[in-house]
Motif scaffolding. Structure first.
Motif, PDB file in Angstrom:
ATOM      1  N   LEU A  14     -41.162 -63.697 -11.455  1.00 38.18           N
ATOM      2  CA  LEU A  14     -40.227 -62.631 -11.340  1.00 38.18           C
ATOM      3  C   LEU A  14     -38.817 -63.187 -10.760  1.00 38.18           C
ATOM      4  CD1 LEU A  14     -42.554 -60.246  -9.582  1.00 38.18           C
ATOM      5  CD2 LEU A  14     -41.519 -59.740 -11.345  1.00 38.18           C
ATOM      6  N   VAL A  15     -38.665 -64.348 -10.043  1.00 36.07           N
ATOM      7  CA  VAL A  15     -37.723 -64.755  -9.443  1.00 36.07           C
ATOM      8  C   VAL A  15     -36.507 -65.137 -10.900  1.00 36.07           C
ATOM      9  CG1 VAL A  15     -36.349 -66.626  -8.353  1.00 36.07           C
ATOM     10  CG2 VAL A  15     -38.301 -65.585  -7.445  1.00 36.07           C
ATOM     11  N   GLY A  16     -37.143 -65.692 -11.719  1.00 32.73           N
ATOM     12  CA  GLY A  16     -36.579 -66.144 -12.992  1.00 32.73           C
ATOM     13  C   GLY A  16     -35.912 -65.003 -13.698  1.00 32.73           C
ATOM     14  N   LEU A  17     -36.723 -63.716 -13.755  1.00 32.93           N
ATOM     15  CA  LEU A  17     -36.352 -62.587 -14.399  1.00 32.93           C
ATOM     16  C   LEU A  17     -35.185 -61.781 -13.689  1.00 32.93           C
ATOM     17  CD1 LEU A  17     -39.908 -61.375 -15.529  1.00 32.93           C
ATOM     18  CD2 LEU A  17     -37.818 -62.204 -17.118  1.00 32.93           C
ATOM     19  N   LEU A  18     -35.220 -61.965 -12.484  1.00 31.85           N
ATOM     20  CA  LEU A  18     -34.270 -61.400 -11.460  1.00 31.85           C
ATOM     21  C   LEU A  18     -32.892 -61.983 -11.722  1.00 31.85           C
ATOM     22  CD1 LEU A  18     -33.343 -59.459  -9.199  1.00 31.85           C
ATOM     23  CD2 LEU A  18     -34.016 -61.285  -7.585  1.00 31.85           C
ATOM     24  N   ILE A  19     -32.780 -63.507 -11.742  1.00 35.16           N
ATOM     25  CA  ILE A  19     -31.636 -63.975 -12.074  1.00 35.16           C
ATOM     26  C   ILE A  19     -31.117 -63.997 -13.518  1.00 35.16           C
ATOM     27  CG2 ILE A  19     -30.692 -66.584 -11.994  1.00 35.16           C
ATOM     28  CD1 ILE A  19     -31.242 -65.652  -9.276  1.00 35.16           C
ATOM     29  N   MET A  20     -32.199 -63.650 -14.361  1.00 39.41           N
ATOM     30  CA  MET A  20     -31.638 -63.248 -15.596  1.00 39.41           C
ATOM     31  C   MET A  20     -30.866 -62.120 -15.815  1.00 39.41           C
ATOM     32  SD  MET A  20     -34.303 -61.793 -18.815  1.00 39.41           S
ATOM     33  CE  MET A  20     -33.918 -60.520 -17.981  1.00 39.41           C
ATOM     34  N   ALA A  21     -31.455 -61.022 -15.125  1.00 39.18           N
ATOM     35  CA  ALA A  21     -30.605 -59.921 -14.879  1.00 39.18           C
ATOM     36  C   ALA A  21     -29.298 -59.878 -14.262  1.00 39.18           C
ATOM     37  CB  ALA A  21     -31.479 -58.727 -14.215  1.00 39.18           C
ATOM     38  N   VAL A  22     -29.365 -60.748 -13.228  1.00 41.71           N
ATOM     39  CA  VAL A  22     -27.772 -60.925 -12.905  1.00 41.71           C
ATOM     40  C   VAL A  22     -26.760 -61.470 -13.849  1.00 41.71           C
ATOM     41  CG1 VAL A  22     -26.758 -61.912 -11.044  1.00 41.71           C
ATOM     42  CG2 VAL A  22     -28.823 -61.037 -10.220  1.00 41.71           C
ATOM     43  N   LYS A  23     -27.436 -62.648 -14.353  1.00 40.09           N
ATOM     44  CA  LYS A  23     -26.467 -63.205 -15.448  1.00 40.09           C
ATOM     45  C   LYS A  23     -26.120 -62.406 -16.736  1.00 40.09           C
ATOM     46  CE  LYS A  23     -27.934 -68.029 -14.418  1.00 40.09           C
ATOM     47  NZ  LYS A  23     -26.502 -68.501 -14.374  1.00 40.09           N
ATOM     48  N   SER A  24     -27.128 -61.573 -17.031  1.00 37.55           N
ATOM     49  CA  SER A  24     -26.950 -60.723 -18.257  1.00 37.55           C
ATOM     50  C   SER A  24     -25.694 -59.500 -17.496  1.00 37.55           C
ATOM     51  CB  SER A  24     -28.075 -59.768 -18.325  1.00 37.55           C
ATOM     52  OG  SER A  24     -28.007 -58.978 -19.489  1.00 37.55           O
ATOM     53  N   ALA A  25     -25.911 -59.170 -16.460  1.00 39.41           N
ATOM     54  CA  ALA A  25     -25.066 -58.097 -15.883  1.00 39.41           C
ATOM     55  C   ALA A  25     -23.538 -58.682 -15.846  1.00 39.41           C
ATOM     56  CB  ALA A  25     -25.284 -57.589 -14.634  1.00 39.41           C
ATOM     57  N   TRP A  26     -23.553 -60.102 -15.551  1.00 39.62           N
ATOM     58  CA  TRP A  26     -22.254 -60.665 -15.474  1.00 39.62           C
ATOM     59  C   TRP A  26     -21.539 -60.745 -16.857  1.00 39.62           C
ATOM     60  CZ3 TRP A  26     -20.282 -65.062 -17.456  1.00 39.62           C
ATOM     61  CH2 TRP A  26     -18.783 -65.580 -16.994  1.00 39.62           C
ATOM     62  N   VAL A  27     -22.451 -61.340 -18.011  1.00 38.29           N
ATOM     63  CA  VAL A  27     -21.824 -61.285 -19.167  1.00 38.29           C
ATOM     64  C   VAL A  27     -21.428 -59.929 -19.758  1.00 38.29           C
ATOM     65  CG1 VAL A  27     -22.450 -61.568 -21.741  1.00 38.29           C
ATOM     66  CG2 VAL A  27     -23.283 -63.263 -19.842  1.00 38.29           C
ATOM     67  N   THR A  28     -22.099 -58.964 -19.375  1.00 41.87           N
ATOM     68  CA  THR A  28     -21.909 -57.540 -20.124  1.00 41.87           C
ATOM     69  C   THR A  28     -20.278 -56.983 -19.354  1.00 41.87           C
ATOM     70  OG1 THR A  28     -24.348 -57.189 -19.987  1.00 41.87           O
ATOM     71  CG2 THR A  28     -22.555 -55.142 -20.032  1.00 41.87           C
ATOM     72  N   LYS A  29     -20.005 -57.677 -18.231  1.00 41.70           N
ATOM     73  CA  LYS A  29     -18.792 -57.137 -17.569  1.00 41.70           C
ATOM     74  C   LYS A  29     -17.710 -57.940 -18.141  1.00 41.70           C
ATOM     75  CE  LYS A  29     -20.988 -55.788 -13.007  1.00 41.70           C
ATOM     76  NZ  LYS A  29     -21.227 -56.326 -11.544  1.00 41.70           N
ATOM     77  N   GLN A  30     -17.727 -59.002 -18.756  1.00 44.51           N
ATOM     78  CA  GLN A  30     -16.901 -59.749 -19.135  1.00 44.51           C
ATOM     79  C   GLN A  30     -15.895 -59.060 -20.302  1.00 44.51           C
ATOM     80  OE1 GLN A  30     -15.921 -62.604 -17.517  1.00 44.51           O
ATOM     81  NE2 GLN A  30     -17.699 -61.749 -16.369  1.00 44.51           N
ATOM     82  N   PRO A  31     -14.594 -59.238 -20.582  1.00 46.72           N
ATOM     83  CA  PRO A  31     -13.826 -58.423 -21.669  1.00 46.72           C
ATOM     84  C   PRO A  31     -14.232 -58.568 -23.022  1.00 46.72           C
ATOM     85  CG  PRO A  31     -12.486 -60.162 -20.510  1.00 46.72           C
ATOM     86  CD  PRO A  31     -13.849 -59.905 -19.966  1.00 46.72           C
ATOM     87  N   THR A  32     -14.371 -57.635 -23.779  1.00 41.46           N
ATOM     88  CA  THR A  32     -14.587 -57.783 -25.313  1.00 41.46           C
ATOM     89  C   THR A  32     -13.479 -58.048 -26.360  1.00 41.46           C
ATOM     90  OG1 THR A  32     -14.635 -55.174 -25.419  1.00 41.46           O
ATOM     91  CG2 THR A  32     -16.496 -56.358 -24.811  1.00 41.46           C
ATOM     92  N   GLY A  33     -12.271 -57.964 -25.816  1.00 41.47           N
ATOM     93  CA  GLY A  33     -11.067 -58.058 -26.721  1.00 41.47           C
ATOM     94  C   GLY A  33     -10.610 -56.935 -27.471  1.00 41.47           C
ATOM     95  N   ASP A  34     -10.020 -57.132 -28.533  1.00 38.96           N
ATOM     96  CA  ASP A  34      -9.606 -55.769 -29.160  1.00 38.96           C
ATOM     97  C   ASP A  34     -10.391 -55.054 -30.021  1.00 38.96           C
ATOM     98  OD1 ASP A  34      -9.799 -56.846 -31.721  1.00 38.96           O
ATOM     99  OD2 ASP A  34      -7.813 -58.146 -31.052  1.00 38.96           O
ATOM    100  N   LYS A  35      -9.935 -53.842 -30.653  1.00 40.95           N
ATOM    101  CA  LYS A  35     -10.895 -52.871 -31.084  1.00 40.95           C
ATOM    102  C   LYS A  35     -11.522 -53.661 -32.416  1.00 40.95           C
ATOM    103  CE  LYS A  35     -11.011 -48.334 -33.389  1.00 40.95           C
ATOM    104  NZ  LYS A  35     -10.118 -47.297 -33.814  1.00 40.95           N
TER     105      LYS A  35
END
Length: 550
Positions: A14-35
């Motif tokens: 569960l600790v591994g999955l929790l850290i996974m969720a945190v890292k996934s959220a960080w990646v999702t927040k990164q800018p995606t570039g132009d259209k």
């Protein structure tokens, strides 16, 4: 004491999955570039999901039919149960979910890596590796959580409910039903790895033939629609397929060690089940040490060595695991144990674990040497390519054949040494030790396809040369890490296959087959491509003993 440790295993998952969720959220927040970049990444994501949906539809039929047959077979022998079908379906679902998690984050991280490459190589590495670490933690976390939780349920139901012993037929039944989880995981891995692998290679070759060979345009050129299929293949084969593959191998390694651990009469503080619990505890702790190792994967600037950074993370997680395994083994196992007439100590088990970690490290080093830029093997192929296609093929084949020698010798030595330390349990626990850092190994492996996709998006979006230059650096290293991941998977499979076969021979009571003996198997590997001369009086021959015992 027993109850506290048995519940620690799924908690670590569960600790591994929790850290996974945190890292996934960080990646999702990164800018995606132009259209345009977002649109291209959307095509890749849609294609990857379309492939998985088509694959899952077929796998759904297979899983239901196989589950029904397993439930029926569970009624035929006293050491099994129809509940094995439930275990099978859970394993199949978790395996598919592990692949899906990896593919989902990979299709998000690719365009974000491209955008990060517009600023610096350091940021591009951070985004792409974090995306890969989501997959690694997802696979390891789901495996440890699923296996640990099901073991608690079956142990309580079949063993503790009737106050049975740790080495009796009740524990055998619990592990037999638990084996359904591994079977489900391996079944999905078979389809996902082979199906995804065929797709990715077909798409890759097709895109190159249409683009570079026929049209004479650069790789990943926006004028070649096959580049989308090529990038889709990186996700369904090298991400989702590899995730399911290592999920199955990971679970099978732990389970084989547990089955062999049941044969050990252990006087310990855990009700006699310490040898059974040990591989699960190592796997859970391996997740924590992989998370720690991931923090070392960074470079200072655009001149930093990406391969060195990845190696630092990998080797640090291996060192942490090796150090911790000493204290875990000394705490859990008694001083003296016996398995199939082979006596060994808790220190012997520790040495077997270290040997497994060393084998994994050597496999990584050897694979890197034969596939990394700037090394003698790759430079020799480049030199041969200057004179044409024929010499390129000959040079590549010769290097490929040469590259198999050292891994085979390392595997053979590892099997032989582990058996000398702690018998068949030593071989199995060595494999479990090597697989303990699966989260880190998969993070490094999944980083490659993400970087490859990022380069494709940069080329199709016609971004500046320095952007493609940074993604090319990541992609070149990613090709090496992909090969390293495959080498790691092969090495773990070799050790696990011997442990599984030995466990099968022990449970089934077969007496006639002798090939599962570790010394013979190791020599068999070492002599795979050799044929002793009939005229040489002292030529070494295999097998050293009769294959079939009369």
């Amino acid at each position: 004491m027993e109850q506290a440790l048995i519940y620690l295993v799924p908690a670590l998952g569960l600790v591994g999955l929790l850290i996974m969720a945190v890292k996934s959220a960080w990646v999702t927040k990164q800018p995606t570039g132009d259209k345009n970049m977002v649109e291209l990444s959307g095509y890749i994501a849609d294609g990857a999901m379309a492939f998985l949906k088509a694959e899952w539809k077929i796998l759904g039929y297979f899983a239901v039919i196989a589950g029904i047959l397993l439930a029926w077979s569970g009624t035929l022998v006293p050491t099994s149960s129809p509940i094995i079908a439930v275990s099978f379906l859970i394993g199949a679902f978790f395996s598919a979910l592990a692949g899906y998690i990896g593919m989902k984050i990979a299709t998000k991280a690719n365009v974000r890596t491209t955008q990060a490459a517009r600023t610096s190589l350091k940021q591009a590495l951070r985004v792409s590796f974090t995306g890969g670490s989501v997959m690694g933690l997802g696979v390891a976390g789901l495996a440890v959580l699923g296996l640990g939780s099901l073991f608690i349920v079956f142990y309580q139901f079949y063993v503790l409910s009737i106050n049975a012993g740790a080495n009796g037929i009740e524990m055998e039944k619990a592990l037999e039903v638990l084996a359904g989880f591994s079977l489900g995981a391996e079944s999905i891995a078979l389809f996902a790895r082979v199906g995804g692998g065929i797709y990715t290679k077909a798409a890759d070759v097709g895109a190159d033939l249409v683009g570079k060979v026929e049209a004479g345009i650069p790789e990943d050129d926006v004028r070649n629609p096959a580049t989308i299929a090529d990038n889709v293949g990186d996700n369904v084969g090298d991400v989702a397929g590899m995730g399911a593959d290592l999920f199955g191998s990971y679970v099978a390694t732990i389970l084989a060690t547990m089955v062999l651990g049941r044969e050990i009469e252990s006087v310990d503080n855990f009700g006699g089940i310490a040898p059974i619990l040990l591989p699960m505890v190592l796997a859970g702790l391996g997740i924590i040490f992989s998370i720690m190792g991931m923090a070392f994967v960074t470079i200072k600037d655009d001149k930093g060595d990406v391969q060195k950074a990845l190696n630092m993370g990998n080797w640090s997680s291996i060192v942490f695991t090796g150090i911790a395994s000493y204290f875990v083994v000394m705490y859990m196992l008694p001083e003296s144990m016996v398995i199939r007439d082979v006596k060994f100590s808790n220190m012997d088990v520790f040495f077997a674990i270290i040997l497994g970690l060393v084998v994994g490290t050597l496999m990584s080093i050897i694979t890197e040497y034969y596939t990394a830029m700037g090394k003698r093997p790759v430079l020799s192929i480049i030199k041969q390519s200057a004179t044409g296609h024929a010499t390129n093929i000959i040079g590549g084949l010769s290097v490929g054949m040469e590259s198999t020698v050292l891994p085979i010798l390392v595997l053979a030595g590892g099997i032989y040494g582990a058996y000398e330390f702690a018998g068949l349990y030593g071989v199995a626990i060595a494999a479990a030790g090597m697989m303990a850092t699966t989260a880190m190994q998969l993070a490094i492996d999944a980083f490659g396809p993400i970087a490859d996709n990022a380069g494709g998006i940069a080329e199709m979006s016609q971004l500046p040369e320095e952007v493609r230059g940074r993604t090319d650096i990541l992609d070149a290293v990613g090709n090496t890490t992909a090969a390293t991941g495959k080498g790691f998977a092969i090495a773990s499979a070799a050790l696990t296959s011997l442990a599984l076969f030995a466990a099968f021979v022990g449970i089934s009571g077969i007496k006639a087959i002798d090939i599962y003996k570790a010394d013979g198997f190791a020599k068999f590997l070492a002599s795979w491509n050799t044929k002793p001369s009939q005229n040489t009086k002292n030529a070494w021959r295999f097998p050293p003993k009769p294959l079939f015992v009369r």
